[in-house]
Motif scaffolding. Structure first.
Motif: not given
Length: 677
Positions: A237-263
Motif C-alpha cells: 500500500r506504500t511506495i517511496r523514493l530511493s534511497p529511503a528518506g529521499t523526499a519527493f521534489r516540492q510541487s513536482a508532478v509524479y505519476e504512478f501506474a500499477y496493477i492493483a487488487r481488491d476493488p
C-alpha cells in the motif's frame, strides 16, 4: 393452523425479505446516541428546540434489480443468504423535538469526504458535530423548521473522529478469485518533506517491472521515467523514493501506474443516499420494528452540496438514482454549489472519489467526461448520446435544480459545458434547471491577506448570502410553483463569453488577454491558463465502469469548446451575479490564480482566485501605472461608497438574490469598512 411458532416466524420473514418491492432498501436503522435537546437547549423561533440523533443504517441491494444494475461490479459483490448485497453507513440527524412545529421538509446535506458543511447556510462554525448554541450560528435552517440529515456515501472518506463513512464490499470474480486491474496515482506535494506515498488500493504484485513512476516539474514538460533503482515498494500500500528518506521534489508532478487488487463496489454510495432519503421520506419503521425517526413527517426533500458532493449529485442524477425502487422521487430540490459540469469517479472499478481535477491536478481520472449538460445530446467527438436529465425524464422523477458555480469552475473545471453543447453553443435552460455564475469568485472563500503557494492574496468574495436567497427561491419553486430567478451565466449569444483555445494533449488551454479584456496590471502575471476538456479513452470496458486503459492517453485528441466570462476595465467579470464586492469593487477579484516560484511557477493555483486591491488615490495609481481607477476617483467619499453598496444589495434583493437580512449585513460591513475614511 400453524402450530410451530418458529415456522410462523420463518414465513413472516419470507414475506418481508422475499417481497420484490422491498428487496433494495434500508433494512435496519440504529440510533446509537440521542442528545435532546441539542444546541444547549437553544430555541429557534416558533419551532423550538432541536435534538441530535447519531447512528448507523444498514442496507441491502438486489444486484438483479434494474435500478441497481448500473452499479459497477455489484454482481461481483458477496451476497447474504437472501442473495442481496449488504452495506452499512453512518447517519446523523438534527430535527425539531416537536416535529409538528417543523416545516415537514428534509434538508439533506451531502457530506464532503465525510465532513459536514453545516456552517454554510447557517453562517456558523458548527464543525462536524454541531453541539453548542454557537454551533448553530444564525440558525437559518432551524429557525425555518427544516430537519437536517447526513449519511455516509464516500467509501474513501477517512474513518476518523466524526467523519461520515460507508462500508461496502470488495468485488471478487464469480469463482471467488481476486480481481486485479490497472490503477493510477497522481502525486504532488507542495512541500519538500514527504518521503512516502500511500496508494489507494493494494498492489497486486510488488514486481517493479509491472509499475511505472514518472516525474516532471511542469505540465508541459515531458515526463521522465524513474528507474527501478530510484523507487521501491515499502509494502503493498506504500511506495517511496530511493534511497529511503529521499523526499519527493516540492510541487513536482509524479505519476504512478500499477496493477492493483481488491476493488471495492464504490458505486453503492449512490444507492445508499437514494435508499436513506427514501426511508426517511416514506417508511414507518425498519424490518426489525425500529421506528423511522421522521415517520409521516417529510413532505418535501431538498439537498445542499458544495464541491465534491455537487459532482456526486450530478452523477446521482445521470445514473437514475433520484428514483427509488418504487419509482418515487427521492430529492425534490437540489442546490448544487461548485460542481461545474463534472461528475465524480465513484461508479468505476478501483474508484478514487476523493480526487478532483483542476488546471494542474488529477486530469486523467474519470470525472470530466461526457455528458456534461442536462439535455440529451450527441457527443460529436465520441458519437455517444446521453444527458444528465435523461434518466429522471424517463421515470418522471426529475428534481428542480439550481446549478451554482464560481468563476473558478469556469476557469479550472470547464463549467460552461454544463449549459452548452460540446461545441460550446448555448443551450436553452431545461424546465427544471437554472444556472448561476457567482462573478469573480474563487472555489470557496479565500483570505485577501494570504497567498500561500499562489502569487497574490486569495479572493474573499463570499457566496453564502446568495446561496441562502437562492435556497429560499428553490424551496418556493418546489413547494409553491413560484417562478425561480432567471439563469445568469456567460453566453456566446450575448457576447459575454470568451472561448478558450485548447493546447492539444495537455488538458489546458489559453484565454487570450485581448479577447478577455484583461487590463495590464503592474506586478500581476497573466497567462490565460484555463482547463479544457478532451475525450478520455479508458478502454472498451469503460461502459461497464472498468478502466482497462488507466491512465488514458489524450495526446492529439480534439477538445470540447468551453469559455469564461468577459471582464470589464477593472478585470472583474461582467456575466453572472455580481455580489456587492464585485458590483461595487475595491479590488479586482478573479476565479483564477497562478502558483509562485518554487511551487510550479505560473501554473494554475487550483481552487484559488486573486484579490488585487485598487490604489486609494489617483496619485498613487499614476505612480504605480495602474490602469484601474483609484477608490477616490470611483467613490469620492466613504459615504458614497456605502450608498453604492446599499444600492447594489437592494437591487439583488429585488431580484430575489439576497435576503433582507443580508442586505443589512452588506450595508453594515460597508459602513464599518475603512474605505476612504
Amino acid at each position: 393452523m400453524i402450530r410451530c411458532p418458529h415456522l410462523l416466524l420463518l414465513l413472516l420473514a419470507g414475506l418481508v425479505f422475499d417481497s420484490p418491492a422491498l428487496q433494495a432498501r434500508i433494512v435496519r436503522i440504529e440510533i446509537t446516541s440521542r442528545q435532546s435537546p441539542t444546541f444547549e437547549g437553544r430555541l429557534f423561533g416558533k419551532v423550538g428546540a432541536y435534538e441530535k440523533l447519531r447512528g448507523k443504517a444498514y442496507g441491502e441491494l438486489d444486484p438483479n434489480s434494474p435500478p441497481n444494475a448500473v452499479i459497477t461490479d455489484l454482481r461481483l459483490a458477496p451476497r447474504n443468504a437472501r442473495g442481496l448485497v449488504e452495506y452499512a453507513m453512518d447517519i446523523y440527524i438534527l430535527k425539531p423535538i416537536d416535529l409538528k412545529a417543523g416545516n415537514h421538509k428534509l434538508f439533506l446535506e451531502v457530506n464532503n469526504r465525510g465532513g459536514k458543511l453545516f456552517g454554510g447556510l447557517n453562517n456558523s462554525r458548527g464543525g462536524n458535530d454541531p453541539t453548542t448554541a454557537d454551533d448553530a450560528g444564525e440558525g437559518f435552517l432551524m429557525n425555518r423548521g427544516y430537519t437536517i440529515a447526513w449519511n455516509g456515501w464516500d467509501p474513501s472518506a477517512a474513518p476518523v473522529s466524526t467523519n461520515l463513512t460507508i462500508s461496502v464490499p470488495v468485488a471478487k470474480h464469480a469463482d471467488g478469485s481476486t480481481i486485479t486491474g490497472p490503477s493510477y496515482e497522481y502525486i504532488s506535494f507542495d512541500q519538500a518533506t514527504s518521503t512516502t506515498y500511500a496508494l489507494a488500493y493494494p498492489a497486486a504484485t510488488l514486481d517493479q517491472s509491472r509499475a511505472t513512476l514518472t516525474v516532471r516539474d511542469h505540465l508541459q514538460d515531458t515526463p521522465t521515467v524513474i528507474p527501478a533503482g530510484g523507487w521501491e515498494y515499502v509494502n503493498e500500500r506504500t511506495i517511496r523514493l530511493s534511497p529511503a528518506g529521499t523526499a519527493f521534489r516540492q510541487s513536482a508532478v509524479y505519476e504512478f501506474a500499477y496493477i492493483a487488487r481488491d476493488p471495492i463496489v464504490a458505486g453503492i454510495g449512490f444507492a445508499a443516499t437514494r435508499d436513506f432519503v427514501s426511508f426517511l421520506r416514506y417508511a414507518k419503521e425498519d424490518d426489525f420494528g425500529h421506528p423511522n425517526p421522521l415517520a409521516d413527517d417529510v413532505r418535501y426533500t431538498f439537498s445542499f452540496t458544495l464541491s465534491q458532493p455537487a459532482r456526486y449529485l450530478n452523477d446521482f442524477q445521470t445514473l437514475g438514482f433520484n428514483a427509488d425502487e418504487q419509482n418515487r422521487r427521492v430529492i425534490d430540490g437540489m442546490e448544487n454549489w461548485l460542481g461545474g459540469g463534472n461528475g465524480i469517479g465513484l461508479n468505476v472499478r478501483f474508484a478514487q472519489p476523493s480526487r478532483t481535477e483542476r488546471n494542474r491536478q488529477n486530469h486523467l481520472y474519470p470525472e470530466g467526461i461526457f455528458p456534461f449538460a442536462y439535455p440529451v445530446l450527441t457527443d460529436p467527438l465520441t458519437g455517444k448520446t446521453a444527458g444528465r436529465g435523461a434518466a429522471c425524464s424517463t421515470t418522471g422523477t426529475c428534481p428542480k435544480v439550481f446549478e451554482i458555480n464560481s468563476a473558478n469552475e469556469y476557469w479550472v473545471k470547464a463549467a460552461s459545458l454544463l449549459h452548452t453543447d460540446p461545441k460550446g453553443n448555448d443551450l436553452p435552460d431545461p424546465e427544471n434547471v437554472r444556472f448561476f455564475l457567482v462573478s469573480g469568485a474563487q472555489h470557496g472563500t479565500g483570505n485577501a491577506t494570504t497567498a500561500g503557494i499562489c502569487q497574490q492574496g486569495q479572493n474573499p468574495t463570499n457566496a453564502e448570502p446568495l446561496l441562502r436567497a437562492l435556497f429560499i427561491a428553490l424551496d418556493e419553486w418546489v413547494t409553491k410553483g413560484t417562478k425561480p430567478p432567471d439563469s445568469e451565466v456567460p453566453r456566446r449569444s450575448n457576447g459575454t463569453a470568451v472561448v478558450a483555445i485548447p493546447q492539444p494533449g495537455l488538458q489546458t488551454g489559453l484565454v487570450p488577454q485581448a479577447d478577455l479584456g484583461w487590463p495590464t496590471i503592474p506586478g500581476i502575471t497573466y497567462t490565460g491558463l484555463i482547463t479544457t476538456r478532451y475525450p478520455l479513452d479508458f478502454g472498451p470496458a469503460f461502459a461497464q465502469g472498468i478502466l482497462t486503459h488507466f491512465p488514458p492517453d489524450v495526446s492529439g485528441r480534439p477538445a470540447y469548446v468551453n469559455f469564461v466570462s468577459r471582464v470589464d476595465q477593472d478585470g472583474n467579470e461582467v456575466a453572472g451575479i455580481r455580489l456587492p464586492p464585485v458590483a461595487v469593487p475595491v479590488a479586482t477579484t478573479t476565479g483564477w490564480a497562478l502558483r509562485r516560484a518554487g511551487f510550479g511557477e505560473n501554473e494554475g493555483c487550483e481552487g484559488a482566485g486573486q484579490f488585487i486591491p485598487f490604489k486609494t488615490t489617483k496619485a498613487e495609481r499614476e505612480l504605480a501605472r495602474d490602469p484601474r481607477l483609484s477608490l477616490q476617483e470611483r467613490y469620492q467619499t466613504h459615504a458614497n461608497y456605502v450608498e453604492a453598496v446599499r444600492k447594489a444589495a437592494r437591487n439583488l434583493a429585488r431580484r430575489r438574490l439576497l435576503l433582507d437580512e443580508d442586505v443589512q449585513k452588506y450595508s453594515q460591513a460597508a459602513e464599518a469598512s475603512s474605505v476612504l475614511k
